[in-house]
Design an enzyme around this catalytic site. Structure first.
Site, PDB file in Angstrom:
ATOM      1  N   SER A  15       0.848  -1.196   0.000  1.00 43.25           N
ATOM      2  CA  SER A  15       0.000   0.000   0.000  1.00 43.25           C
ATOM      3  C   SER A  15       0.880   1.242   0.000  1.00 43.25           C
ATOM      4  CB  SER A  15      -0.910   0.017   1.223  1.00 43.25           C
ATOM      5  OG  SER A  15      -1.479   1.308   1.340  1.00 43.25           O
ATOM      6  N   HIS A  40      -1.396  -1.103  -4.251  1.00 41.13           N
ATOM      7  CA  HIS A  40      -2.667  -0.686  -3.643  1.00 41.13           C
ATOM      8  C   HIS A  40      -2.595   0.812  -3.355  1.00 41.13           C
ATOM      9  CE1 HIS A  40      -6.281  -1.487  -1.131  1.00 41.13           C
ATOM     10  NE2 HIS A  40      -5.762  -0.605  -0.289  1.00 41.13           N
ATOM     11  N   ASP A  42      -4.606   4.031  -1.727  1.00 45.49           N
ATOM     12  CA  ASP A  42      -5.691   4.388  -0.806  1.00 45.49           C
ATOM     13  C   ASP A  42      -6.132   5.826  -1.039  1.00 45.49           C
ATOM     14  OD1 ASP A  42      -6.043   2.074   0.982  1.00 45.49           O
ATOM     15  OD2 ASP A  42      -3.906   2.392   1.360  1.00 45.49           O
ATOM     16  N   MET A  44      -8.644   8.794   0.044  1.00 40.84           N
ATOM     17  CA  MET A  44      -9.463   9.193   1.202  1.00 40.84           C
ATOM     18  C   MET A  44      -9.932  10.626   1.038  1.00 40.84           C
ATOM     19  SD  MET A  44      -7.017   7.743   4.197  1.00 40.84           S
ATOM     20  CE  MET A  44      -6.327   6.095   4.145  1.00 40.84           C
ATOM     21  N   HIS A  74      -8.361   1.818  -3.986  1.00 44.63           N
ATOM     22  CA  HIS A  74      -9.303   1.622  -2.879  1.00 44.63           C
ATOM     23  C   HIS A  74      -9.948   2.966  -2.560  1.00 44.63           C
ATOM     24  CE1 HIS A  74      -9.645   0.493   1.717  1.00 44.63           C
ATOM     25  NE2 HIS A  74     -10.814   0.717   1.165  1.00 44.63           N
ATOM     26  N   MET A  76     -12.021   5.282  -0.541  1.00 49.29           N
ATOM     27  CA  MET A  76     -12.677   5.543   0.753  1.00 49.29           C
ATOM     28  C   MET A  76     -13.336   6.907   0.647  1.00 49.29           C
ATOM     29  SD  MET A  76      -9.666   3.966   3.095  1.00 49.29           S
ATOM     30  CE  MET A  76      -8.527   3.933   1.721  1.00 49.29           C
ATOM     31  N   MET A 145     -12.001  -5.355   5.148  1.00 43.93           N
ATOM     32  CA  MET A 145     -11.086  -4.546   5.964  1.00 43.93           C
ATOM     33  C   MET A 145     -10.847  -5.239   7.309  1.00 43.93           C
ATOM     34  SD  MET A 145     -10.324  -1.994   4.057  1.00 43.93           S
ATOM     35  CE  MET A 145      -9.282  -1.188   5.289  1.00 43.93           C
ATOM     36  N   GLY A 150      -8.863   4.397   7.098  1.00 42.33           N
ATOM     37  CA  GLY A 150      -8.488   5.791   7.327  1.00 42.33           C
ATOM     38  C   GLY A 150      -7.016   5.990   7.631  1.00 42.33           C
ATOM     39  N   PHE A 151      -6.392   4.994   8.243  1.00 41.62           N
ATOM     40  CA  PHE A 151      -4.994   5.162   8.650  1.00 41.62           C
ATOM     41  C   PHE A 151      -4.222   3.865   8.482  1.00 41.62           C
ATOM     42  CE2 PHE A 151      -7.603   8.160  10.915  1.00 41.62           C
ATOM     43  CZ  PHE A 151      -6.914   9.354  10.739  1.00 41.62           C
ATOM     44  N   GLY A 152      -2.930   4.019   8.151  1.00 44.47           N
ATOM     45  CA  GLY A 152      -2.040   2.871   8.146  1.00 44.47           C
ATOM     46  C   GLY A 152      -1.550   2.604   9.558  1.00 44.47           C
ATOM     47  N   GLY A 153      -0.873   1.486   9.724  1.00 36.05           N
ATOM     48  CA  GLY A 153      -0.204   1.196  10.992  1.00 36.05           C
ATOM     49  C   GLY A 153      -1.118   0.811  12.148  1.00 36.05           C
ATOM     50  N   ASP A 179      -7.079  -6.098   4.160  1.00 35.39           N
ATOM     51  CA  ASP A 179      -6.347  -4.827   4.191  1.00 35.39           C
ATOM     52  C   ASP A 179      -6.429  -4.266   5.603  1.00 35.39           C
ATOM     53  OD1 ASP A 179      -5.251  -2.318   3.672  1.00 35.39           O
ATOM     54  OD2 ASP A 179      -6.944  -1.623   2.448  1.00 35.39           O
ATOM     55  N   GLY A 180      -5.250  -4.035   6.192  1.00 43.81           N
ATOM     56  CA  GLY A 180      -5.195  -3.420   7.516  1.00 43.81           C
ATOM     57  C   GLY A 180      -4.504  -4.310   8.527  1.00 43.81           C
ATOM     58  N   GLY A 181      -3.329  -3.882   8.975  1.00 50.18           N
ATOM     59  CA  GLY A 181      -2.617  -4.645  10.004  1.00 50.18           C
ATOM     60  C   GLY A 181      -2.060  -5.970   9.522  1.00 50.18           C
ATOM     61  N   GLY A 201       0.816  -2.146   4.135  1.00 49.36           N
ATOM     62  CA  GLY A 201       1.488  -0.855   4.015  1.00 49.36           C
ATOM     63  C   GLY A 201       2.731  -0.823   4.860  1.00 49.36           C
ATOM     64  N   SER A 202       2.566  -0.614   6.166  1.00 46.33           N
ATOM     65  CA  SER A 202       3.740  -0.449   7.031  1.00 46.33           C
ATOM     66  C   SER A 202       4.633  -1.684   7.042  1.00 46.33           C
ATOM     67  CB  SER A 202       3.303  -0.053   8.446  1.00 46.33           C
ATOM     68  OG  SER A 202       2.171  -0.775   8.840  1.00 46.33           O
TER      69      SER A 202
HETATM   70  C1  DX5 Z   1      -6.331   1.867   5.648  1.00 46.68           C
HETATM   71  C2  DX5 Z   1      -5.908   1.544   4.258  1.00 46.68           C
HETATM   72  C3  DX5 Z   1      -4.838   0.531   4.163  1.00 46.68           C
HETATM   73  C4  DX5 Z   1      -3.532   0.933   4.810  1.00 46.68           C
HETATM   74  C5  DX5 Z   1      -2.954  -0.321   5.428  1.00 46.68           C
HETATM   75  O1  DX5 Z   1      -7.434   2.694   5.586  1.00 46.68           O
HETATM   76  O2  DX5 Z   1      -7.011   1.056   3.524  1.00 46.68           O
HETATM   77  O3  DX5 Z   1      -4.612   0.121   2.813  1.00 46.68           O
HETATM   78  O4  DX5 Z   1      -2.595   1.479   3.920  1.00 46.68           O
HETATM   79  O5  DX5 Z   1      -1.858   0.012   6.185  1.00 46.68           O
HETATM   80  P1  DX5 Z   1      -1.184  -1.053   7.167  1.00 46.68           P
HETATM   81  O6  DX5 Z   1      -0.780  -2.237   6.347  1.00 46.68           O
HETATM   82  O7  DX5 Z   1      -0.029  -0.296   7.730  1.00 46.68           O
HETATM   83  O8  DX5 Z   1      -2.210  -1.427   8.209  1.00 46.68           O
HETATM   84 ZN    ZN Z   2      -6.561   0.233   1.502  1.00 46.53          ZN
END
Ligand code: DX5
Ligand code: ZN
Length: 226
Positions: A15, A40, A42, A44, A74, A76, A145, A150-153, A179-181, A201-202
């Site tokens: 991501s 990917h 994102d 927003m 993606h 959002m 999800m 909304g946020f990575g990490g 997607d997410g964590g 992502g992270s």
């Molecule tokens: C969150 C995004 C994800 C995000 C994932 O709203 O949709 O794609 O980048 O980040 P990580 O992998 O760090 O949870």
């Molecule tokens: Zn995403």
């Protein structure tokens, strides 16, 4: 050229949200060189989610610098239906629309396909499988999800795992993405529930060696899926 449509093949998608924004072109090429199956992106709007990211120019940049790397966009957005043409024109290969957005979701999915893109439907962590199953004939993939968008990490949520299982049972050949964590610690949980596509992502942009981390996630997912 990577294939976005092979049934039940493990796919890993970095991501771009977690990339270094001062070197975006390099960061996109880094994902491609590391063996990513797709990128990917994102998007927003600060309304559907409490954050703002980037828009069509980031997708266009990826199309330009890594044309062989598919682009999974993606959305959002409260009103994704207003921006589908823009993202298709920017080079999206897949456009993902949230089931919870404020639009006629079926019409948006149909429009995505008319624009020549693969259509993805996204469920928030606690949305029921039925919210996706009703649109099954209109979708090329489902994204579940595993964090609130909304946020990575953020930390991986286990609550959506039964939803992934229900979707896998209902649609054995459909790509199911999470997607997410997602990381080396959580990828097997999602894969054993039936997911075959993994956004990270992270865990990937933060890895010292992205290629090795992608290979590790792929192996762990593959083993858990058996
Ligand atoms: C969150 C995004 C994800 C995000 C994932 O709203 O949709 O794609 O980048 O980040 P990580 O992998 O760090 O949870
Ligand atoms: Zn995403």
């Amino acid at each position: 050229m990577e294939n976005e449509t092979d049934p039940r093949r493990i796919r890993i998608l970095p991501s771009l949200l977690a990339a270094d924004y001062g070197r975006l072109a390099e960061e996109i090429r880094r994902a491609e060189a590391a063996g990513a199956d797709a990128l990917h992106l994102d998007i927003m709007d600060g309304a559907f989610v409490p954050n703002i990211s980037f828009g069509p120019p980031a997708v266009a940049l990826a199309t330009k610098v890594a044309p062989g790397l598919p682009r999974c966009v993606h959305l959002m957005l409260q009103h994704p239906e207003r921006y589908l043409e823009d993202y298709a024109k920017a080079g999206a290969t897949t456009i993902q629309v949230h089931a919870e957005s404020s639009c006629d979701v079926a019409a948006a999915l149909r429009r995505v396909r008319e624009l020549g893109c693969r259509a993805g439907l996204v469920l928030n962590p606690l949305s029921p499988a039925a919210a996706a199953l009703r649109h099954l004939p209109l979708v090329d993939e489902i994204l579940v999800m595993t964090v609130y968008p909304g946020f990575g990490g953020q930390r991986f949520m286990r609550e959506p795992l039964p939803t992934i299982r229900a979707l896998r049972d209902a649609a054995p050949a459909l790509p199911i993405m999470v997607d997410g964590g997602v990381s080396r610690d959580t990828v097997a949980l999602a894969a054993s529930a039936g997911a075959d596509c993994f956004v990270a992502g992270s865990a990937l942009y933060g890895a010292a060696d992205m290629a090795a981390e992608i290979a590790l996630l792929r192996r762990l997912a593959d083993e858990a899926a058996r």
